[in-house]
Design a protein around this motif. Structure first.
Motif, PDB file in Angstrom:
ATOM      1  N   GLN A   1     -23.894 -18.467   8.012  1.00  0.00           N
ATOM      2  CA  GLN A   1     -24.137 -18.760   6.598  1.00  0.00           C
ATOM      3  C   GLN A   1     -22.880 -19.221   5.881  1.00  0.00           C
ATOM      4  O   GLN A   1     -21.794 -18.719   6.134  1.00  0.00           O
ATOM      5  CB  GLN A   1     -24.621 -17.488   5.901  1.00  0.00           C
ATOM      6  CG  GLN A   1     -26.062 -17.175   6.173  1.00  0.00           C
ATOM      7  CD  GLN A   1     -26.966 -18.237   5.607  1.00  0.00           C
ATOM      8  OE1 GLN A   1     -26.870 -18.592   4.437  1.00  0.00           O
ATOM      9  NE2 GLN A   1     -27.850 -18.770   6.448  1.00  0.00           N
ATOM     10  N   GLU A   2     -23.069 -20.111   4.926  1.00  0.00           N
ATOM     11  CA  GLU A   2     -21.973 -20.465   4.030  1.00  0.00           C
ATOM     12  C   GLU A   2     -22.047 -19.576   2.793  1.00  0.00           C
ATOM     13  O   GLU A   2     -23.122 -19.370   2.243  1.00  0.00           O
ATOM     14  CB  GLU A   2     -22.087 -21.930   3.593  1.00  0.00           C
ATOM     15  CG  GLU A   2     -22.008 -22.898   4.750  1.00  0.00           C
ATOM     16  CD  GLU A   2     -21.725 -24.335   4.312  1.00  0.00           C
ATOM     17  OE1 GLU A   2     -21.405 -24.544   3.131  1.00  0.00           O
ATOM     18  OE2 GLU A   2     -21.814 -25.225   5.177  1.00  0.00           O
ATOM     19  N   ILE A   3     -20.920 -19.036   2.386  1.00  0.00           N
ATOM     20  CA  ILE A   3     -20.884 -18.253   1.144  1.00  0.00           C
ATOM     21  C   ILE A   3     -19.808 -18.846   0.247  1.00  0.00           C
ATOM     22  O   ILE A   3     -18.638 -18.488   0.327  1.00  0.00           O
ATOM     23  CB  ILE A   3     -20.631 -16.758   1.419  1.00  0.00           C
ATOM     24  CG1 ILE A   3     -21.601 -16.263   2.487  1.00  0.00           C
ATOM     25  CG2 ILE A   3     -20.792 -15.958   0.135  1.00  0.00           C
ATOM     26  CD1 ILE A   3     -21.404 -14.831   2.879  1.00  0.00           C
ATOM     27  N   PRO A   4     -20.183 -19.758  -0.622  1.00  0.00           N
ATOM     28  CA  PRO A   4     -19.206 -20.497  -1.419  1.00  0.00           C
ATOM     29  C   PRO A   4     -18.382 -19.585  -2.319  1.00  0.00           C
ATOM     30  O   PRO A   4     -18.898 -18.632  -2.892  1.00  0.00           O
ATOM     31  CB  PRO A   4     -20.073 -21.436  -2.276  1.00  0.00           C
ATOM     32  CG  PRO A   4     -21.382 -21.509  -1.581  1.00  0.00           C
ATOM     33  CD  PRO A   4     -21.563 -20.203  -0.880  1.00  0.00           C
ATOM     34  N   GLY A   5     -17.097 -19.885  -2.397  1.00  0.00           N
ATOM     35  CA  GLY A   5     -16.215 -19.180  -3.325  1.00  0.00           C
ATOM     36  C   GLY A   5     -15.698 -17.848  -2.813  1.00  0.00           C
ATOM     37  O   GLY A   5     -14.799 -17.276  -3.396  1.00  0.00           O
ATOM     38  N   VAL A   6     -16.289 -17.305  -1.737  1.00  0.00           N
ATOM     39  CA  VAL A   6     -15.797 -16.039  -1.184  1.00  0.00           C
ATOM     40  C   VAL A   6     -14.791 -16.374  -0.090  1.00  0.00           C
ATOM     41  O   VAL A   6     -15.128 -17.025   0.891  1.00  0.00           O
ATOM     42  CB  VAL A   6     -16.945 -15.198  -0.598  1.00  0.00           C
ATOM     43  CG1 VAL A   6     -16.398 -13.935   0.045  1.00  0.00           C
ATOM     44  CG2 VAL A   6     -17.950 -14.852  -1.678  1.00  0.00           C
ATOM     45  N   ASN A   7     -13.562 -15.933  -0.308  1.00  0.00           N
ATOM     46  CA  ASN A   7     -12.531 -16.197   0.681  1.00  0.00           C
ATOM     47  C   ASN A   7     -12.923 -15.678   2.049  1.00  0.00           C
ATOM     48  O   ASN A   7     -13.317 -14.530   2.202  1.00  0.00           O
ATOM     49  CB  ASN A   7     -11.250 -15.463   0.281  1.00  0.00           C
ATOM     50  CG  ASN A   7     -10.194 -16.406  -0.200  1.00  0.00           C
ATOM     51  OD1 ASN A   7     -10.297 -17.621   0.021  1.00  0.00           O
ATOM     52  ND2 ASN A   7      -9.194 -15.874  -0.858  1.00  0.00           N
TER      53      ASN A   7
ATOM     54  N   HIS B   1      -8.403 -19.142   3.908  1.00  0.00           N
ATOM     55  CA  HIS B   1      -8.472 -19.153   2.448  1.00  0.00           C
ATOM     56  C   HIS B   1      -9.545 -20.080   1.909  1.00  0.00           C
ATOM     57  O   HIS B   1      -9.648 -20.278   0.711  1.00  0.00           O
ATOM     58  CB  HIS B   1      -7.091 -19.474   1.884  1.00  0.00           C
ATOM     59  CG  HIS B   1      -6.066 -18.497   2.363  1.00  0.00           C
ATOM     60  ND1 HIS B   1      -6.045 -17.188   1.941  1.00  0.00           N
ATOM     61  CD2 HIS B   1      -5.096 -18.611   3.295  1.00  0.00           C
ATOM     62  CE1 HIS B   1      -5.084 -16.539   2.579  1.00  0.00           C
ATOM     63  NE2 HIS B   1      -4.490 -17.378   3.404  1.00  0.00           N
TER      64      HIS B   1
ATOM     65  N   LEU C   1     -13.785 -11.644   3.062  1.00  0.00           N
ATOM     66  CA  LEU C   1     -14.966 -11.101   3.741  1.00  0.00           C
ATOM     67  C   LEU C   1     -14.550 -10.356   5.009  1.00  0.00           C
ATOM     68  O   LEU C   1     -15.022  -9.256   5.289  1.00  0.00           O
ATOM     69  CB  LEU C   1     -15.937 -12.231   4.115  1.00  0.00           C
ATOM     70  CG  LEU C   1     -17.157 -11.746   4.907  1.00  0.00           C
ATOM     71  CD1 LEU C   1     -18.381 -11.681   4.011  1.00  0.00           C
ATOM     72  CD2 LEU C   1     -17.449 -12.613   6.103  1.00  0.00           C
TER      73      LEU C   1
ATOM     74  N   VAL D   1     -16.188 -18.754   2.831  1.00  0.00           N
ATOM     75  CA  VAL D   1     -16.764 -18.391   4.118  1.00  0.00           C
ATOM     76  C   VAL D   1     -17.656 -19.532   4.641  1.00  0.00           C
ATOM     77  O   VAL D   1     -18.672 -19.855   4.027  1.00  0.00           O
ATOM     78  CB  VAL D   1     -17.608 -17.099   4.015  1.00  0.00           C
ATOM     79  CG1 VAL D   1     -18.304 -16.792   5.345  1.00  0.00           C
ATOM     80  CG2 VAL D   1     -16.735 -15.930   3.587  1.00  0.00           C
ATOM     81  N   ASN D   2     -17.226 -20.132   5.731  1.00  0.00           N
ATOM     82  CA  ASN D   2     -17.953 -21.230   6.396  1.00  0.00           C
ATOM     83  C   ASN D   2     -18.234 -22.429   5.487  1.00  0.00           C
ATOM     84  O   ASN D   2     -18.982 -23.330   5.862  1.00  0.00           O
ATOM     85  CB  ASN D   2     -19.294 -20.740   6.982  1.00  0.00           C
ATOM     86  CG  ASN D   2     -19.080 -19.753   8.117  1.00  0.00           C
ATOM     87  OD1 ASN D   2     -18.203 -19.960   8.959  1.00  0.00           O
ATOM     88  ND2 ASN D   2     -19.856 -18.686   8.136  1.00  0.00           N
TER      89      ASN D   2
END
Ligand SMILES: Nc1ncnc2c1ncn2[C@@H]1O[C@H](COP(=O)(O)OP(=O)(O)O)[C@@H](O)[C@H]1O
Ligand SMILES: [Mg+2]
Lengths: 250, 478
Positions: A88-94, A139, A98, A142-143
């Motif tokens: 999964q992509e989690i935008p904005g979460v370094n 940085h 995570l 996530v993905n």
């Protein structure tokens, strides 16, 4: 450490898993092969705890505990790791944020102190180097915007940091060029140990050239129709799955 | 994962009422009430005239009606327009003179009135209901030539500044609530940064609504003279109440040539309970005037409170090469309604504006974003970039985006992007499979969504904003 007995599962009233029996002991590497749609990802998801699937029969114990008594995150903290087929992509979460939250959640569960920032970062950097990744991936989100190959490397990076008891790898080889395949395999091989079990799900046998499994199982229509050692993979490579499909239908 | 809708609940941490005597005017609004307020405050004549003119105008205005908001009619005669904590003839000169109960209240809210470690370096001008009760760090600011204090005080000490600037950004005719505020405002903050001065610390005000049924009508005026720089923080919390309370503030900012004003808000008023009862009605007029060339005004806001919010911090980009920015996170849960956005009015040449608006909706809430970008014929080479993203939690909430663009100069370059997404089960599953609890995962995902706004907040405020977000969305996903 993992005992799967007559496991049956369905989604939206479609039966996908039709009685799977599989036992994985510490130190073993198992490969599950099978045609598309045979239920490989379903098995991986059910083990990790995806609630969309209904368990309609059978049991799974993990280190003596009933797996179905544990929440998703509890299974993870107990040492079950799933490398996703589609991370999964989690935008904005370094990415590194995570990773740190995950590692500390697992450490806390094991009664270990949380990592301090410095120790954590030096360990991550070491693993990033080992996976031949650029530190800038730490940085990024996530993905977020990662290529297929970068996502898979990132999954293995997480596995190296989390040091799971049982690693389930779902099509970790798919979408990789040969260099990336080598790096990912290096990561998995580094995890092989006497205390750890590995379950690799794959469609192709080429991954098994790099990670030699102790056992190979063939999944067809939600059932293991044949098991053997690594030579079974070669046989499948030569003959395809059709002869097994016929055998199952008969 | 259980159904998201099941789990929606909200806890409001700051719901308590301080038990002190209030000096409160009986409900109702007429000229006498206005004269009374002005007299209590010992105001100069021009201020009373300003109020009366505003009141005369307000009476001619129809009550506003907004399509997207579902508002019970407000009875303006049922509201009391003045309430002050009962104190001796003179306002307290120091913290020692302040009612200990009041200090206790601040304490519960975690407001750092003293030089406490957490917000060390921040000057606080605390507004308790309608009267400023304490101001800290005055000395440091005084040495720098910065004027920072209550509006009433400034009306006594710097009437010429007030007379020069008051109502020049938000005229009394501007809108219904601005006219009302201009007639009855009780207090607020005043800031003046002299030419060439960089304000040596972040300025901060915490507002708090306390007495029952008192409308709050703050008036804030911030003036950054040529080449100066200031960062101002506004934060709010309110105690729990059953009646809806009206709040209609006016904030005016003036940035002269080469000056910069950064105005950050974290707003946490009582939003009403899970059935939509109670909560603050928040109708605010905030406007910044980039009056001089190369001036810059940026609004950053994190909104989690209020039953109803109606708010459009705006920039008038008059000076050539002036810059306006708007960064916003608005969270709505339960039955909250928010209608927010911004207006960027490009008047000078080469003016530039940036709008980043993030809306998070949960429960049965509704949020609307309205952005107006207006390029006047005089605004040669104006540029605007707008990005509006909505994040939905559950299936009973709504988010609506209304970008309005009026370009009257063909050289304008305007870009607009909008997205709507959901906190997906796949993302939650991914995080939980890594050992992270569901609650932490939700916070992580939501904070990631808000990142480009949070990074505009001053450090300590960013931390508070994240904590606030976690509280507002507690149990929003199950
Ligand atoms: N959400 C779903 N709803 C209905 N059928 C599904 C769903 N997910 C998977 N399936 C079906 O389950 C079967 C097994 O899928 P999967 O486990 O992904 O196979 P594999 O990983 O072996 O390719 C497929 O026939 C697929 O279409
Ligand atoms: Mg699959």
């Amino acid at each position: 450490m993992l005992e799967i007995k007559n496991l049956q599962a369905s989604i939206e009233n479609n039966k996908i898993l039709n009685g799977i029996n599989l036992s994985i002991k510490a130190g073993e590497v198992h490969a599950i092969m099978g045609p598309n749609g045979s239920g490989k990802s379903t098995l991986a998801s059910v083990l990790a705890g995806r609630t969309e699937y209904e368990i309609t029969g059978g049991s799974v114990t993990f280190n003596g505990k009933d797996l179905f008594d544990l929440e998703i995150e509890e299974r993870a903290r107990e040492g079950l790791f799933l490398a996703f087929q589609y991370p999964q992509e989690i935008p904005g979460v370094n990415n590194v944020y995570l990773l740190k939250a995950a590692v500390n959640a697992v450490r806390k569960h094991r009664g270990q102190d949380e990592f301090d920032a410095y120790d954590f970062l030096s360990l991550v950097k070491e693993k990033v180097k080992f996976m031949e990744m650029d530190e800038k991936f730490l940085h990024r989100g996530v993905n977020e915007g990662f290529s297929g190959g970068e996502k898979k490397r990132n999954e293995i990076l997480q596995m190296l940091m989390l040091e799971p008891q049982l690693a389930v790898l779902d099509e970790t080889d798919s979408g990789l060029d040969i260099d990336a395949l080598k790096v990912v395999s290096k990561g998995v091989n580094a995890m092989r140990s006497e205390e750890r079990g590995i379950l690799m799900v794959t469609h192709y046998q080429r991954l098994l050239d790099y990670i030699k499994p102790d056992f190979v199982h063939v999944l067809v229509n939600g059932k293991i129709v044949k098991s053997g050692d690594h030579t079974l993979a070669l046989e499948l490579e030569a003959k395809g799955y059709d002869w097994l499909l016929d055998a199952e239908a008969a | 994962m259980k159904a998201i809708e099941d789990q929606i609940a909200n806890k409001y941490k700051h719901g308590f009422v301080t038990d002190i005597d209030s000096d409160t005017l009986p409900p109702g609004l007429n000229e006498d009430v206005i004269r009374h307020i002005s007299r209590i405050k010992n105001e100069p004549q021009f201020l009373l005239d300003f109020r009366l003119k505003a009141f005369a105008h307000w009476k001619t205005l129809p009550k506003p009606d907004w399509a997207k908001l579902n508002i019970e009619p407000i009875d303006y005669q049922a509201i009391s327009y003045y309430s002050a904590p009962k104190i001796d003839e003179n306002a307290p000169k120091s913290l020692d003179e302040v009612d200990p109960k009041l200090l206790e209240t601040y304490d519960k809210l975690g407001i750092p009135l003293h030089e406490r470690a957490r917000l060390a370096g921040v000057a606080v001008d605390a507004v308790f209901d309608s009267v400023s009760v304490a101001t800290t760090f005055k000395d440091t600011l005084h040495k720098a030539g910065v004027i920072f204090g209550s509006f009433s005080e400034a009306a006594q000490n710097y009437p010429e500044l007030i007379e020069e600037y008051l109502g020049t950004v938000v005229p009394i005719e501007d809108n219904f609530f601005a006219a009302l505020n201009s007639a009855v405002f009780t207090d607020g903050s005043f800031v003046y940064i002299p030419k060439g001065v960089r304000c040596p610390m972040e300025l901060s005000t915490y507002f708090r609504i306390n007495a029952a049924n008192t409308g709050q009508f703050e008036r804030t005026l911030i003036i950054a003279d040529e080449g100066s720089h200031v960062s101002y923080l506004e934060g709010c919390t309110a105690p729990m109440r059953d009646e809806n309370q009206l709040h209609a503030a006016v904030v005016e900012l003036v940035a002269q040539k080469d000056a910069e004003i950064k105005y950050s808000t974290v707003q946490n008023w009582y939003p009403g309970d899970e059935n939509g009862v109670g909560g603050i009605y928040n109708f605010v007029t905030k406007r910044g005037d980039c009056r001089g060339d190369r001036s810059k005004i940026s609004w950053t806001q994190v909104e989690t409170g209020s039953a109803i919010t109606w708010k459009y911090p705006s920039c008038l980009l008059k000076g050539d090469d002036s810059v306006g920015e708007f960064y916003s996170v608005a969270v709505t849960n339960n039955y909250q309604q928010a209608d927010t956005g911004t207006k960027m009015i490009h008047i000078g040449k080469n003016t530039k504006s940036t709008i980043i608006a993030k809306g998070i909706s949960a429960g049965k809430s509704n949020s609307s974003y309205r952005g107006l970008v207006k390029i006047l014929p005089s605004a040669e080479n104006a540029r605007n970039y707008s990005q509006c993203d909505s994040l939905l939690m559950g299936s009973t909430c709504g988010a609506h985006t209304f970008p309005y663009i009026e370009a009257k100069n063909p050289t304008a370059k305007i870009e607009h992007e909008a997205t709507t997404s959901k906190v997906s089960d796949d993302q939650l599953f991914y995080c939980r499979q890594r050992g992270i609890s569901e609650e932490d995962a939700v916070n992580m995902i939501v904070n990631g969504f808000c990142k480009s706004v949070f990074q505009e907040l001053p450090m300590e405020f960013a931390v508070e904003a994240q904590a606030l977000l976690a509280v507002s969305l507690e149990g929003a996903v199950g």
